[in-house]
Design an enzyme around this catalytic site. Structure first.
Site, PDB file in Angstrom:
ATOM      1  CG  HIS A   1      -2.189  -0.657   1.098  1.00 54.70           C
ATOM      2  ND1 HIS A   1      -3.359  -0.161   1.635  1.00 54.70           N
ATOM      3  CD2 HIS A   1      -2.540  -1.808   0.475  1.00 54.70           C
ATOM      4  CE1 HIS A   1      -4.356  -0.971   1.343  1.00 54.70           C
ATOM      5  NE2 HIS A   1      -3.883  -1.977   0.644  1.00 54.70           N
TER       6      HIS A   1
ATOM      7  CD  GLU B   1      -6.799  -1.902  -2.727  1.00 52.23           C
ATOM      8  OE1 GLU B   1      -5.732  -1.246  -2.643  1.00 52.23           O
ATOM      9  OE2 GLU B   1      -6.855  -3.135  -2.602  1.00 52.23           O
TER      10      GLU B   1
END
Length: 320
Positions: A38, A107
């Protein structure tokens, strides 16, 4: 019996702690691990987000047997697939055959940071398919030029490559992504025990390939403490629909999490110290068709979790 693995949560732990946790997971008897990739955590409370490729280098030196994959890398927007090919080839060399590349369509939370457009799902899957093609071609060590619909590569060659290319494990959360995973992947990653997704993966060409499920738990002395900790540290696991793909900021996840309660967490995570409850949650993934399950211990108390799983859960799922 399924193989049990451990989730290295880059959102909750700093780089040195992740390396330590990987070594402890190997010591406890976990067979593999996936480490999240991430740029942002889901919420500010989680508070971490180290660069995954640096951490993998540390894990390579701190472990000897543990298989490790990214869980998962998005090789399409924030990071060009040629760079992912470069990073993952080096990781595979350092892990000496113990590395696999987990990929997914990403995402908005992480992929918007360079001010790129966030594409619709079908476009993201097309981008992922082309990205995996580029990565695999570069792993051969040959000179690569590519001009596709989404990417260009000009006269690129990787000089540091592993003896054998790593497996590419593809994440899926619906029928279209599961079909793609079966067609282009060497395995599947899912975050819920969804039989339909796993069946579609098999129909798409994934029959006989590894199927990995992520199981969320929060070991604690009591169920109440575990539920409270899970809701504080990782409420996003209870968000349904497409929110996790679409929301762009940790603050937005925090706002959405205000609508959640401990009851929402109890439905999807094993909290507390009852071995039967933890085994039940793992078995849900097995019953859905997973042959590998990796366990995410939510919150700071990783040592208590490792002791509990080493004595109570890993022996239950051992094939010995």
């Amino acid at each position: 019996m399924p193989q049990l693995g451990y989730a290295l949560s880059s959102e909750e732990h700093g780089p040195l702690e992740l390396v330590r946790n990987a070594a402890r997971a190997e010591q406890a008897g976990f067979e593999f691990a996936l480490i999240s990739d991430h740029f942002h955590p889901w919420t500010d409370r989680q508070g971490e987000s180290p660069f995954v490729w640096s951490v993998i280098g540390g894990i390579a030196q701190a472990t000897e047997r543990l298989r490790l994959g990214t869980g998962v890398t998005c090789p399409t927007i924030r990071t060009h697939p040629a760079i992912v090919a470069h990073a993952s080839a080096t990781a595979a060399v350092m892990m000496e055959g113990r590395f696999f590349l987990g990929v997914g369509s990403g995402e908005n939370l992480n992929e918007h940071i360079l001010a790129d457009r966030w594409p619709p799902t079908r476009d993201r899957l097309d981008m992922l398919e082309e990205a995996v093609e580029i990565i695999r071609e570069l792993w051969t060590g040959k000179l690569v030029s590519h001009r596709g619909r989404h990417y260009e590569v000009a006269n690129a060659r990787l000089y540091t490559t592993p003896d054998a290319p790593p497996d590419v494990i593809v994440a899926a959360g619906g029928e279209a992504s599961a079909e793609l995973a079966g067609r282009i992947g060497d395995g599947l990653v899912v975050t819920s025990p969804d039989e339909d997704t796993i069946s579609k993966f098999a129909e798409g060409g994934g029959d006989g390939k590894p199927r990995i499920g992520q199981c969320h738990v929060c070991w604690a002395e009591t169920e109440e403490e575990g539920l409270r900790t899970a809701l504080e540290w990782f409420p996003n696991i209870a968000l349904g629909g497409e929110l996790t793909q679409e929301l762009p900021q940790p603050a937005h996840f925090e706002q959405a999490a205000e609508l959640l309660s401990e009851d929402d967490i109890a439905d999807i995570a094993a909290c507390g110290s009852d071995p039967g409850r933890h085994a039940e949650m793992i078995q849900r993934f097995v019953d859905a068709g997973c042959d590998h399950v990796y366990v995410h211990q939510i919150g700071p108390d990783q040592d208590g979790f490792f002791d509990f799983y080493e004595s109570e859960l890993l022996p239950r799922f051992s094939s010995d």
